[in-house]
Design a protein around this motif. Sequence first.
Motif: not given
Length: 105
Positions: A65-68, A70-71, A76-77
């Motif tokens: 996912t996008l969050r994964t 970026t982390a 950054s997003t």
Amino acid sequence: MPTRVIAGKTVEVDAEGFMVNPNEWNEAIAIELAKEEGIEELTPEHWKVINFCRQSAGATGKAPTLRTITAGTGISTKELFALFPKGPAKKVARIAGLGKPEGCV
């Protein structure tokens, strides 16, 4: 499953054009798919994201996912949207030869 030729290689794709078998992917395919997505050149930052996504998918069996992303990459997003405009998680999954990320419409 339908097939198509990408960068001279016949690969299986789903109805939305995502590759079915990530093992059929190679860097030439990524470059051609990126151009189809409007990304003329893959920079080292693009490859950092692509390689992270392939490693993540190899470990979990699904596109991150996008969050994964970026982390895991420290990008950054906002930067991801600059690298992969209009839906970075979906675009990078397609370019990386992965299936469509869960939760993407």
